[in-house]
Design an enzyme around this catalytic site. Structure first.
Site, PDB file in Angstrom:
ATOM      1  N   LYS A  71       0.834  -1.207   0.000  1.00  0.00           N
ATOM      2  CA  LYS A  71       0.000   0.000   0.000  1.00  0.00           C
ATOM      3  C   LYS A  71       0.865   1.253   0.000  1.00  0.00           C
ATOM      4  O   LYS A  71       0.658   2.176  -0.808  1.00  0.00           O
ATOM      5  CB  LYS A  71      -0.901   0.000   1.226  1.00  0.00           C
ATOM      6  CG  LYS A  71      -1.528   1.362   1.555  1.00  0.00           C
ATOM      7  CD  LYS A  71      -2.111   1.367   2.946  1.00  0.00           C
ATOM      8  CE  LYS A  71      -2.594   2.747   3.363  1.00  0.00           C
ATOM      9  NZ  LYS A  71      -1.496   3.692   3.629  1.00  0.00           N
ATOM     10  N   ASN A  72       1.840   1.322   0.926  1.00  0.00           N
ATOM     11  CA  ASN A  72       2.619   2.544   1.084  1.00  0.00           C
ATOM     12  C   ASN A  72       3.482   2.846  -0.136  1.00  0.00           C
ATOM     13  O   ASN A  72       3.806   4.011  -0.388  1.00  0.00           O
ATOM     14  CB  ASN A  72       3.488   2.458   2.338  1.00  0.00           C
ATOM     15  CG  ASN A  72       2.656   2.505   3.606  1.00  0.00           C
ATOM     16  OD1 ASN A  72       1.568   3.079   3.628  1.00  0.00           O
ATOM     17  ND2 ASN A  72       3.154   1.891   4.672  1.00  0.00           N
ATOM     18  N   CYS A 102      -5.928   8.229   8.276  1.00  0.00           N
ATOM     19  CA  CYS A 102      -6.214   7.826   9.661  1.00  0.00           C
ATOM     20  C   CYS A 102      -5.891   8.948  10.635  1.00  0.00           C
ATOM     21  O   CYS A 102      -4.899   9.677  10.468  1.00  0.00           O
ATOM     22  CB  CYS A 102      -5.399   6.582  10.025  1.00  0.00           C
ATOM     23  SG  CYS A 102      -5.881   5.101   9.131  1.00  0.00           S
ATOM     24  N   ARG A 117       0.131  15.293  12.167  1.00  0.00           N
ATOM     25  CA  ARG A 117       1.046  14.872  11.102  1.00  0.00           C
ATOM     26  C   ARG A 117       1.283  16.066  10.183  1.00  0.00           C
ATOM     27  O   ARG A 117       0.781  16.126   9.063  1.00  0.00           O
ATOM     28  CB  ARG A 117       0.453  13.686  10.324  1.00  0.00           C
ATOM     29  CG  ARG A 117       0.401  12.425  11.158  1.00  0.00           C
ATOM     30  CD  ARG A 117       0.228  11.191  10.313  1.00  0.00           C
ATOM     31  NE  ARG A 117      -1.142  10.984   9.908  1.00  0.00           N
ATOM     32  CZ  ARG A 117      -1.548   9.943   9.188  1.00  0.00           C
ATOM     33  NH1 ARG A 117      -0.680   9.033   8.781  1.00  0.00           N
ATOM     34  NH2 ARG A 117      -2.812   9.803   8.867  1.00  0.00           N
ATOM     35  N   PRO A 118       2.031  17.049  10.655  1.00  0.00           N
ATOM     36  CA  PRO A 118       2.233  18.280   9.881  1.00  0.00           C
ATOM     37  C   PRO A 118       3.045  18.034   8.619  1.00  0.00           C
ATOM     38  O   PRO A 118       3.789  17.057   8.523  1.00  0.00           O
ATOM     39  CB  PRO A 118       2.988  19.188  10.854  1.00  0.00           C
ATOM     40  CG  PRO A 118       3.702  18.234  11.773  1.00  0.00           C
ATOM     41  CD  PRO A 118       2.774  17.059  11.928  1.00  0.00           C
ATOM     42  N   ILE A 119       2.884  18.939   7.662  1.00  0.00           N
ATOM     43  CA  ILE A 119       3.652  18.834   6.404  1.00  0.00           C
ATOM     44  C   ILE A 119       4.715  19.924   6.330  1.00  0.00           C
ATOM     45  O   ILE A 119       5.137  20.308   5.244  1.00  0.00           O
ATOM     46  CB  ILE A 119       2.729  18.872   5.169  1.00  0.00           C
ATOM     47  CG1 ILE A 119       1.982  20.209   5.071  1.00  0.00           C
ATOM     48  CG2 ILE A 119       1.743  17.717   5.188  1.00  0.00           C
ATOM     49  CD1 ILE A 119       1.328  20.418   3.707  1.00  0.00           C
ATOM     50  N   GLN A 151       7.850  19.818   6.994  1.00  0.00           N
ATOM     51  CA  GLN A 151       9.089  19.358   6.363  1.00  0.00           C
ATOM     52  C   GLN A 151       8.926  19.249   4.846  1.00  0.00           C
ATOM     53  O   GLN A 151       9.874  19.480   4.086  1.00  0.00           O
ATOM     54  CB  GLN A 151       9.507  18.016   6.963  1.00  0.00           C
ATOM     55  CG  GLN A 151       9.847  18.062   8.440  1.00  0.00           C
ATOM     56  CD  GLN A 151      11.014  18.979   8.744  1.00  0.00           C
ATOM     57  OE1 GLN A 151      12.118  18.780   8.242  1.00  0.00           O
ATOM     58  NE2 GLN A 151      10.770  20.002   9.547  1.00  0.00           N
ATOM     59  N   ASP A 168       3.443   0.866  12.068  1.00  0.00           N
ATOM     60  CA  ASP A 168       2.251   0.254  11.471  1.00  0.00           C
ATOM     61  C   ASP A 168       2.028  -1.177  11.946  1.00  0.00           C
ATOM     62  O   ASP A 168       0.985  -1.772  11.654  1.00  0.00           O
ATOM     63  CB  ASP A 168       2.340   0.273   9.939  1.00  0.00           C
ATOM     64  CG  ASP A 168       1.973   1.627   9.354  1.00  0.00           C
ATOM     65  OD1 ASP A 168       1.548   2.509  10.134  1.00  0.00           O
ATOM     66  OD2 ASP A 168       2.097   1.812   8.135  1.00  0.00           O
ATOM     67  N   ARG A 176      -8.934   0.215   3.539  1.00  0.00           N
ATOM     68  CA  ARG A 176      -8.021   1.195   2.948  1.00  0.00           C
ATOM     69  C   ARG A 176      -6.665   0.567   2.651  1.00  0.00           C
ATOM     70  O   ARG A 176      -5.950   1.036   1.749  1.00  0.00           O
ATOM     71  CB  ARG A 176      -7.809   2.382   3.897  1.00  0.00           C
ATOM     72  CG  ARG A 176      -8.955   3.371   3.970  1.00  0.00           C
ATOM     73  CD  ARG A 176      -8.586   4.581   4.815  1.00  0.00           C
ATOM     74  NE  ARG A 176      -7.277   5.059   4.432  1.00  0.00           N
ATOM     75  CZ  ARG A 176      -6.258   5.237   5.269  1.00  0.00           C
ATOM     76  NH1 ARG A 176      -6.395   4.956   6.555  1.00  0.00           N
ATOM     77  NH2 ARG A 176      -5.096   5.681   4.833  1.00  0.00           N
TER      78      ARG A 176
END
Length: 430
Positions: free
Chosen positions: A22-23, A117, A122-124, A126, A307, A399
């Site tokens: 998936k990832n 999820c 989970r900031p963006i 970076q 995970d 998912r």
């Protein structure tokens, strides 16, 4: 609305083929934008996150053709617009990868902040730092990230912390940038390597993927390719834990054993038998009646993967003694613990640390999946528990796991999917 109904107590036995990762898939699909050509992707998992990624591409003008269940042709030559629809972006975390891909091709992108999820912050930041270092201007308004650049210039990028998403977006944005880009403190996960290999198969020049320093020499043009996605290490790990929890005997096919080493090491430590068959892509897992607890701390690859934390914690809840599980990646990954307690688990959570006191057995109960991996953990608990477990909100599970109940039934599990009405929603509708 659908739920899983599981009657526990049956050891899982037989063979299971692991699907594509998936990832990796949710990064490779946006990467096809950079080709401006046809790409044929094999070993693509049939999961809802992949469906959303393909739908986003289609909404922008790409042509999608399914050649088989796991083989897809993606033609991105007709994409003219760098805008991702709001509702589609909000349903998956992987939508953030369209930022790097669209910026790399069009020098502009407009993508809503991603969903996925709820695992805490989970900031963006970076990701943004990377785009701006390459020469892009950033504007975030009304939940939409707008990027624009006259040109992208290779540079040195240092991530303040290891970030999988940031590393993926950096690779996508700088593959066609002018000059050399050096990415330091890069993530090393297998799907990072898979994305780099995919880009290289399209003509990119990327070296060092899988280490903490990646060098990218920008090229002016990429081309179409045919590529097979790696097997899913997390799906494989989930079935490994399921075999252990049910005292089963499962052979996993289509895996890369090296990718499973952090999971294999912990399973062996508590007493699970894991056999890696020489010169094959097979791993056999044999469960036992009793296991000894251990301590686990999640960390970026090659550490124990976050995970797999909920699944492993579920197994430790049925193991002897006391275990300590420390979650170092996500703030709220222990939401599922309340559901395990309904089933008789003895787990105490303090911030990012869970103290797990093993019990003789779990008991079936009605529970809800709060996220993808939490849902997988509840399936494992239900398979091992005495009695019947009903798991609601299984859309989270779908998912990331392809035909989970079908694969489990083939191994002997008593699991069915049932439709059920949401009474509250029905009342509101009336």
């Amino acid at each position: 609305m659908e739920k899983f109904i599981i009657k526990g107590g049956t050891p899982l036995r037989g063979e299971v083929r692991i699907s594509g990762a998936k990832n990796a898939a949710v990064a490779i699909i946006p990467a096809a934008i950079l080709a401006e050509d046809k790409c044929i992707l094999e070993n693509v998992p049939s999961i809802s996150d992949v469906d959303v990624a393909l739908e986003i591409l289609s909404s922008m003008g790409a042509q999608i053709r399914r050649l088989s269940k796991s083989k897809i042709e993606v033609d991105t030559s007709r994409i003219k617009d760098g805008t991702v629809p709001y509702e589609l972006a909000r349903s998956t975390r992987g939508s953030s990868y369209f930022l790097g891909a669209l910026l790399g091709r069009f020098k502009k992108a407009s993508v809503p902040l991603p969903g996925g999820c709820d695992l805490g912050s989970r900031p963006i930041d970076q990701h943004i730092k990377c785009f701006e270092a390459l020469g892009a201007k950033t504007d975030i308004k009304h939940g939409i990230v707008d990027l624009s650049a006259d040109r992208l210039i290779g540079t040195q990028i240092y991530f303040d912390k290891v970030t999988v998403g940031g590393t993926i977006n950096a690779l996508l944005a700088c593959a066609k940038a002018e000059g050399l880009t050096i990415i330091e403190n890069a993530a090393k996960e297998p799907h990072i390597v898979d994305l780099a290999n995919f880009l290289n198969s399209m003509g990119a020049d990327i070296m060092g993927a899988g280490t903490d320093v990646i060098k990218v020499k920008g090229v002016s043009q990429l081309h179409g390719t045919e590529y097979s996605v790696i097997p899913d290490q997390i799906e494989a790990g989930t079935f490994m834990v399921a075999a252990a929890a049910t005292c089963g005997d499962i052979t996993l096919k289509n895996v890369i054993p090296k990718h499973l080493e952090p999971i294999t090491a912990k399973l062996r430590k508590i007493g699970v038998y894991v056999e890696i068959e020489d010169d094959t892509d097979n791993v056999r897992v044999v469960g036992r009646p009793h296991y000894e607890g251990t301590d686990i701390k999640t960390s970026p690859h090659p550490g124990f993967p976050t995970d797999m934390q909920p699944q492993m914690t579920t197994l430790l809840a049925m193991s002897n003694g006391t275990s300590m599980v420390t979650e170092s990646i996500f703030d709220t990954r222990f939401k599922y613990v309340d559901e395990l307690r309904r089933m008789g688990a003895d787990i105490t959570v303090d911030s990012r640390v869970a103290v797990v006191r093993g019990v003789d057995h779990l008991t079936g109960a009605p529970v809800k999946a709060s996220d993808l991996r939490a849902g997988a953990a509840l399936i494992i608990a239900g398979l091992a528990a005495q009695g019947t477990t009903e798991i609601e909100d299984i859309h989270h599970i779908e998912r990331g796991y392809e035909n989970m109940e079908i694969k489990l039934r083939a191994l002997g599990a008593d699991i069915v999917k049932r439709y059920y009405p949401d009474d509250e929603k029905m009342r509101k509708a009336l």
